[in-house]
Motif scaffolding. Structure first.
Motif, PDB file in Angstrom:
ATOM      1  N   GLU A  63      55.765  27.281  52.329  1.00 49.84           N
ATOM      2  CA  GLU A  63      56.039  27.273  53.938  1.00 49.84           C
ATOM      3  C   GLU A  63      54.911  28.327  54.092  1.00 49.84           C
ATOM      4  N   THR A  64      54.825  29.426  53.439  1.00 50.72           N
ATOM      5  CA  THR A  64      53.995  30.705  53.902  1.00 50.72           C
ATOM      6  C   THR A  64      52.818  30.766  52.862  1.00 50.72           C
ATOM      7  N   GLY A  65      51.581  30.258  53.122  1.00 50.12           N
ATOM      8  CA  GLY A  65      50.598  30.463  52.097  1.00 50.12           C
ATOM      9  C   GLY A  65      49.126  29.732  52.655  1.00 50.12           C
ATOM     10  N   LEU A  66      48.463  29.968  51.935  1.00 58.49           N
ATOM     11  CA  LEU A  66      47.093  29.647  52.037  1.00 58.49           C
ATOM     12  C   LEU A  66      46.060  29.533  50.694  1.00 58.49           C
ATOM     13  N   GLU A  67      45.403  28.540  50.710  1.00 57.12           N
ATOM     14  CA  GLU A  67      44.317  28.446  49.527  1.00 57.12           C
ATOM     15  C   GLU A  67      43.196  28.476  49.838  1.00 57.12           C
ATOM     16  N   LEU A  68      42.239  29.283  49.490  1.00 58.00           N
ATOM     17  CA  LEU A  68      41.085  29.567  49.915  1.00 58.00           C
ATOM     18  C   LEU A  68      39.921  29.786  48.660  1.00 58.00           C
ATOM     19  N   LEU A  69      38.673  29.700  49.190  1.00 65.79           N
ATOM     20  CA  LEU A  69      37.668  29.857  48.248  1.00 65.79           C
ATOM     21  C   LEU A  69      36.325  30.572  49.026  1.00 65.79           C
ATOM     22  N   VAL A  70      36.074  31.608  48.585  1.00 62.88           N
ATOM     23  CA  VAL A  70      35.343  32.457  49.184  1.00 62.88           C
ATOM     24  C   VAL A  70      33.867  32.222  48.553  1.00 62.88           C
ATOM     25  N   TYR A  71      32.803  31.738  49.658  1.00 61.12           N
ATOM     26  CA  TYR A  71      31.520  31.305  49.015  1.00 61.12           C
ATOM     27  C   TYR A  71      30.465  32.463  49.241  1.00 61.12           C
ATOM     28  N   THR A  90      29.335  39.243  51.946  1.00 60.11           N
ATOM     29  CA  THR A  90      28.417  40.489  51.746  1.00 60.11           C
ATOM     30  C   THR A  90      28.960  41.294  52.589  1.00 60.11           C
ATOM     31  N   ASP A  91      28.103  42.470  52.902  1.00 57.87           N
ATOM     32  CA  ASP A  91      28.327  43.685  53.819  1.00 57.87           C
ATOM     33  C   ASP A  91      28.137  42.941  55.387  1.00 57.87           C
ATOM     34  N   ARG A  92      27.551  41.767  55.642  1.00 59.63           N
ATOM     35  CA  ARG A  92      27.466  41.351  57.087  1.00 59.63           C
ATOM     36  C   ARG A  92      27.922  40.146  57.210  1.00 59.63           C
ATOM     37  N   VAL A  93      28.123  39.171  56.428  1.00 59.82           N
ATOM     38  CA  VAL A  93      28.377  37.740  56.245  1.00 59.82           C
ATOM     39  C   VAL A  93      29.065  37.296  55.523  1.00 59.82           C
ATOM     40  N   CYS A  94      30.352  36.472  55.955  1.00 58.24           N
ATOM     41  CA  CYS A  94      31.223  35.949  55.057  1.00 58.24           C
ATOM     42  C   CYS A  94      31.458  34.280  55.225  1.00 58.24           C
ATOM     43  N   ALA A  95      31.745  33.476  54.117  1.00 60.14           N
ATOM     44  CA  ALA A  95      31.844  31.998  54.567  1.00 60.14           C
ATOM     45  C   ALA A  95      32.998  31.761  53.568  1.00 60.14           C
ATOM     46  N   LYS A  96      34.144  30.916  53.863  1.00 62.59           N
ATOM     47  CA  LYS A  96      34.990  30.446  53.028  1.00 62.59           C
ATOM     48  C   LYS A  96      35.284  29.012  53.334  1.00 62.59           C
ATOM     49  N   GLU A  97      36.016  28.528  52.401  1.00 64.02           N
ATOM     50  CA  GLU A  97      36.693  27.420  52.777  1.00 64.02           C
ATOM     51  C   GLU A  97      38.357  27.394  52.598  1.00 64.02           C
ATOM     52  N   LEU A  98      39.156  27.237  53.600  1.00 65.15           N
ATOM     53  CA  LEU A  98      40.523  27.439  53.737  1.00 65.15           C
ATOM     54  C   LEU A  98      41.312  25.844  53.549  1.00 65.15           C
ATOM     55  N   VAL A  99      42.230  25.934  52.666  1.00 66.90           N
ATOM     56  CA  VAL A  99      43.016  24.699  52.657  1.00 66.90           C
ATOM     57  C   VAL A  99      44.385  24.839  52.591  1.00 66.90           C
TER      58      VAL A  99
END
Lengths: 189, 189
Positions: free
Chosen positions: A45-53, A56-65
């Motif tokens: 019900e309450t959850g998230l799967e994620l991969l942090v690519y 850094t101190d300035r930029v973040c990119a992830k995939e969320l499933v």
């Protein structure tokens, strides 16, 4: 708290979503897929799967499933130290996701909060994201989202991610996942 | 300078790459694919196709497409005003890309600069990126990259993108693409 076996099983399930969408990840990344149950122990019900690519101190990119109808609970990203809060763009890659933000309440919203948690969901302006659709959230904006019936994959492009600083509407939530280690008896033949 | 018809043709070709990799983009985005010839008029050798998903004051995300052996020429991202230069992470999604950065010269590098332009390529430490591989460039780092024989798709996650501020080693390069409008005579039957 999430049991180690369940954690590994859900990592594998997440990988199947990436495969379906043609998203290639490395062997090392496969082990780093995070399964977040937000401390509620009701992952379906309450959850998230994620991969942090990258983060850094300035930029973040992830995939969320998100698995079918799984909900990422309502929260916001406050300023951290002297830094403005996290700005994030969600881009739907596969499946469908319903995103809720402040604004005019959408009549007949397509998502329902997990049962018994209705009072922890306060923003109701619905944005439906299908593959190729995206939405940018300004820092401090309350939001939550739920996948449609098939689940969803969402790319997140943002400033630095500091998950432990997130403020959730539900006071019971603990963002950082706790893993319950299991003791395996070795089978003897 | 690039002719309008060639521009449209290459947009369509770029779209075929996205389709092969399962990357979904909207109808509006299809028209916004940028075909950059860097002002040299030799797109097959020196060029880049790109789609900017988001470019705010803090965060930028793009997909880059390189046709087989196409080269994005050597450049760096200097500070803009009082802001530190652009930080960027390249993540290979499809195909293969050879990225060159400062450091120990790689013997027998896999990429060759476009003919006649050899003196505009000065960094020779090779990083081979296959699907799932990524590399983060610190601000101000000289770099160039070339696709392998099948071409490549690369996701770029970065701070704000200010293309017109980029500093290229080749002084003939103009980063902002100029389109040559064509006058079509209507055929009369």
């Amino acid at each position: 708290m999430i049991a180690e076996k369940q954690y590994r099983d859900k990592q594998k399930k997440t990988l199947q979503y990436f495969k379906k969408a043609g998203i290639v990840i490395t062997e090392k990344e496969k082990k780093n897929i995070e399964v977040a149950d937000f401390g509620l122990g009701e992952l379906a019900e309450t959850g998230l799967e994620l991969l942090v690519y990258v983060n850094t101190d300035r930029v973040c990119a992830k995939e969320l499933v998100l698995f079918p109808r799984q909900t990422c609970p309502e929260h916001r990203h406050p300023p951290v130290g002297n830094k403005t809060g996290k700005e994030e763009t969600f881009r739907c890659r596969w499946g469908k996701v319903y995103l809720y933000v402040p604004g005019k309440k959408t009549p007949d919203p397509k998502a329902k909060p997990p049962k018994g948690k209705e009072n922890c969901y306060t923003v109701w302006h619905e944005i439906e994201l299908n593959p190729g659709d995206q939405y940018t959230l300004h820092p401090g904006t309350l939001h939550w989202f739920q996948a449609g019936n098939k689940g969803a994959i969402v790319s997140e492009f943002s400033t630095k991610s500091v998950d432990e600083a997130d403020v959730f509407t539900d006071p019971k939530i603990q963002r950082i996942t706790k893993l319950k280690k299991e003791h395996h008896e070795k089978e003897r033949h």
